[in-house]
Design a protein around this motif. Structure first.
Motif, PDB file in Angstrom:
ATOM      1  N   MET A   1       9.465  11.480  -1.414  1.00 24.19           N
ATOM      2  CA  MET A   1       9.878  10.300  -0.655  1.00 24.19           C
ATOM      3  C   MET A   1      11.318   9.960  -1.016  1.00 24.19           C
ATOM      4  O   MET A   1      11.649   9.785  -2.193  1.00 24.19           O
ATOM      5  N   GLY A   2      12.175   9.871   0.002  1.00 20.47           N
ATOM      6  CA  GLY A   2      13.588   9.646  -0.272  1.00 20.47           C
ATOM      7  C   GLY A   2      14.078   8.256   0.047  1.00 20.47           C
ATOM      8  O   GLY A   2      14.771   7.642  -0.755  1.00 20.47           O
ATOM      9  N   TRP A   3      13.745   7.734   1.241  1.00 20.34           N
ATOM     10  CA  TRP A   3      14.286   6.440   1.630  1.00 20.34           C
ATOM     11  C   TRP A   3      13.373   5.755   2.623  1.00 20.34           C
ATOM     12  O   TRP A   3      12.535   6.388   3.274  1.00 20.34           O
TER      13      TRP A   3
ATOM     14  N   GLU B   1       0.829  -1.206   0.000  1.00 19.96           N
ATOM     15  CA  GLU B   1       0.000   0.000   0.000  1.00 19.96           C
ATOM     16  C   GLU B   1       0.867   1.261   0.000  1.00 19.96           C
ATOM     17  O   GLU B   1       0.624   2.199  -0.772  1.00 19.96           O
ATOM     18  N   LEU B   2       1.884   1.285   0.848  1.00 19.14           N
ATOM     19  CA  LEU B   2       2.745   2.463   0.923  1.00 19.14           C
ATOM     20  C   LEU B   2       3.526   2.657  -0.379  1.00 19.14           C
ATOM     21  O   LEU B   2       3.695   3.782  -0.859  1.00 19.14           O
ATOM     22  N   GLY B   3       4.003   1.550  -0.953  1.00 19.00           N
ATOM     23  CA  GLY B   3       4.740   1.661  -2.206  1.00 19.00           C
ATOM     24  C   GLY B   3       3.873   2.152  -3.341  1.00 19.00           C
ATOM     25  O   GLY B   3       4.302   2.975  -4.161  1.00 19.00           O
ATOM     26  N   THR B   4       2.641   1.657  -3.414  1.00 18.83           N
ATOM     27  CA  THR B   4       1.723   2.102  -4.461  1.00 18.83           C
ATOM     28  C   THR B   4       1.471   3.599  -4.370  1.00 18.83           C
ATOM     29  O   THR B   4       1.402   4.302  -5.386  1.00 18.83           O
ATOM     30  N   ARG B   5       1.357   4.106  -3.161  1.00 20.20           N
ATOM     31  CA  ARG B   5       1.067   5.519  -2.969  1.00 20.20           C
ATOM     32  C   ARG B   5       2.290   6.407  -3.140  1.00 20.20           C
ATOM     33  O   ARG B   5       2.181   7.530  -3.652  1.00 20.20           O
TER      34      ARG B   5
ATOM     35  N   ALA C   1       8.270  -3.088  -2.814  1.00 23.56           N
ATOM     36  CA  ALA C   1       7.324  -1.978  -2.791  1.00 23.56           C
ATOM     37  C   ALA C   1       7.958  -0.658  -3.196  1.00 23.56           C
ATOM     38  O   ALA C   1       7.268   0.221  -3.725  1.00 23.56           O
ATOM     39  N   PHE C   2       9.275  -0.511  -2.984  1.00 21.26           N
ATOM     40  CA  PHE C   2       9.945   0.764  -3.247  1.00 21.26           C
ATOM     41  C   PHE C   2      11.159   0.553  -4.153  1.00 21.26           C
ATOM     42  O   PHE C   2      12.304   0.778  -3.762  1.00 21.26           O
ATOM     43  N   PRO C   3      10.917   0.151  -5.403  1.00 18.00           N
ATOM     44  CA  PRO C   3      12.049  -0.126  -6.296  1.00 18.00           C
ATOM     45  C   PRO C   3      12.837   1.115  -6.696  1.00 18.00           C
ATOM     46  O   PRO C   3      13.995   0.994  -7.104  1.00 18.00           O
ATOM     47  N   SER C   4      12.252   2.307  -6.592  1.00 17.91           N
ATOM     48  CA  SER C   4      12.953   3.506  -7.020  1.00 17.91           C
ATOM     49  C   SER C   4      13.502   4.331  -5.859  1.00 17.91           C
ATOM     50  O   SER C   4      14.053   5.409  -6.081  1.00 17.91           O
ATOM     51  N   LYS C   5      13.386   3.838  -4.625  1.00 15.11           N
ATOM     52  CA  LYS C   5      13.852   4.578  -3.455  1.00 15.11           C
ATOM     53  C   LYS C   5      15.040   3.872  -2.811  1.00 15.11           C
ATOM     54  O   LYS C   5      15.289   2.694  -3.035  1.00 15.11           O
ATOM     55  N   HIS C   6      15.756   4.622  -1.993  1.00 13.92           N
ATOM     56  CA  HIS C   6      16.804   4.011  -1.194  1.00 13.92           C
ATOM     57  C   HIS C   6      16.161   3.209  -0.068  1.00 13.92           C
ATOM     58  O   HIS C   6      15.213   3.666   0.576  1.00 13.92           O
TER      59      HIS C   6
END
Length: 393
Positions: A121-123, A110-114, A158-163
């Motif tokens: 959002m950085g990391w 849910e958090l990653g989708t949003r 969920a967060f492929p583009s974040k650190h």
């Protein structure tokens, strides 16, 4: 020299130390316990995330967080969601239950989708398992190796583009996660203590991770915390960020030597890029390539782990930018030290005359302000004048 993902980050809403020290990034942990953001299974209350993102945007930085599922001794009691079973006779979550694991995957999804596409959002600090989400427990049953991997994988997916960083507490789980996920960074939660309450100081494999992924930290906040030692640890272990407000005793109550150590740690943390010299020809013919030789130094403890574009701006006599060209300088590969780059730029067929040149390091996404370099001469638009060239026939 405020820049996102270096130096100090704002600690849990507290004022930075020393007073007035610039911070851009915002970190939440105690604000986002799991039971608070998912009071019932599948029902989410994300107002604290929105508040953190807004605070980061207002300060010109980005937001990072750690979700807690167990917080012994904390001043709130909603870390563990009601739908996660407890270990018998304890207040400790059953880490190995399917309710915990599938619920964690649902939450991160849910958090990653949003927020994975949100530039504010950085990391993400993995969290979830262990006391305070730090990957360790002092009593009760530990998580299994397979389930620990599942907790980390849920965040990475969920967060492929974040650190994404993982607490360097349990060597078995951390090393396995590092090998499975080359993009995974590390976190140590006790800067200024001899061992930083982690195995980073004794693990050669962990000590190499900073070259490709970030290492973040926070002051331990105990009476034995030494900022002088912490400043050395920032350099020795190539730490990119340190916390700002949780030091105890506080900055004003420490000795002059300890205050210097605190400032030194914040100054050295992360990247600190300087342009030492830029060489261009005095004149070029219309339509000719412009050769730019730039000498750079990273005097910080680590490189940047974000994409930045180093560009040269060509400005006419009125100050209007008539051409912008990338120099091809990859700052993420400039580890602490020096490097010289030679760039050949094809300019448009400009009218004859004298043109001023400026250098700028810009966020390709357009969200962050141009990078502050560790040199003087920054203009209001974030660029640095580096010379001039005459265009002839």
């Amino acid at each position: 020299m405020p820049n996102s993902f270096r130096g100090q980050y704002a600690w849990l809403g507290q004022a930075a130390q020393p007073a007035g020290w610039p911070t851009t990034d915002v970190y939440y942990r105690d604000q986002v316990p799991w039971g608070r953001i998912e009071p019932t299974a599948g029902s989410f209350d994300l107002r604290w995330f929105e508040a953190g993102l807004e605070a980061a945007q207002q300060s010109g930085g980005r937001f990072g967080f750690r979700v807690l599922a167990y917080c012994p001794g904390c001043w709130f009691d909603d870390a563990t969601p009601s739908f996660v079973p407890l270990q018998p006779g304890t207040d400790i979550p059953d880490w190995n239950s399917e309710a915990f694991l599938s619920g964690w995957e649902r939450l991160m999804g849910e958090l990653g989708t949003r927020y994975d596409d949100d530039p504010r959002m950085g990391w993400v600090d993995v969290g979830g398992y262990g006391a305070w989400g730090e990957g360790h427990v002092s009593s009760g049953q530990k998580i299994s190796d397979a389930n620990a991997a599942r907790v980390v994988r849920a965040v990475i997916t969920a967060f492929p583009s974040k650190h994404v960083v993982l607490n360097a507490m349990d060597p078995r789980h951390v090393l396995a996660a590092m090998r499975a996920h080359p993009q995974l960074g590390l976190r140590v939660d006790c800067l200024g203590e001899v061992d930083m309450f982690s195995v980073l100081a004794t693990s050669p494999e962990m000590q190499e991770r900073w070259k490709t992924a970030p290492v973040l930290s926070e002051w331990c906040g105990t009476p034995t915390t030494s900022t002088v030692l912490g400043a050395r640890q920032v350099r020795d272990f190539h730490i990119s960020q340190v916390s700002s407000g949780n030091l105890k005793p506080a900055y004003p109550d420490r000795s002059a030597q300890e205050q210097r150590g605190f400032r030194a740690a914040a100054l050295a943390a992360g990247f600190r890029y300087e342009v030492r010299k830029v060489t261009v020809p005095k004149r070029i013919g219309r339509g000719d390539k412009l050769t730019v030789v730039s000498r750079w130094r990273n005097s910080g403890s680590a490189p940047t782990y974000d994409d930045w574009d180093v560009v040269l701006q060509v400005r006419d006599a009125r100050g209007e930018t008539v051409a912008t060209r990338p120099l091809g300088v990859q700052l993420g590969r400039l580890l602490p030290g020096k490097r010289t780059y030679s760039s050949k730029l094809r300019l448009p067929r400009l009218p004859e005359g004298r043109y001023r040149l400026a250098l700028s390091v810009v966020d390709p996404a357009g969200y962050l302000a141009p990078m502050n370099l560790a040199i003087q001469g920054r203009r209001a638009d974030g660029s640095y004048p580096v010379g001039k060239v005459r265009v002839t026939r």
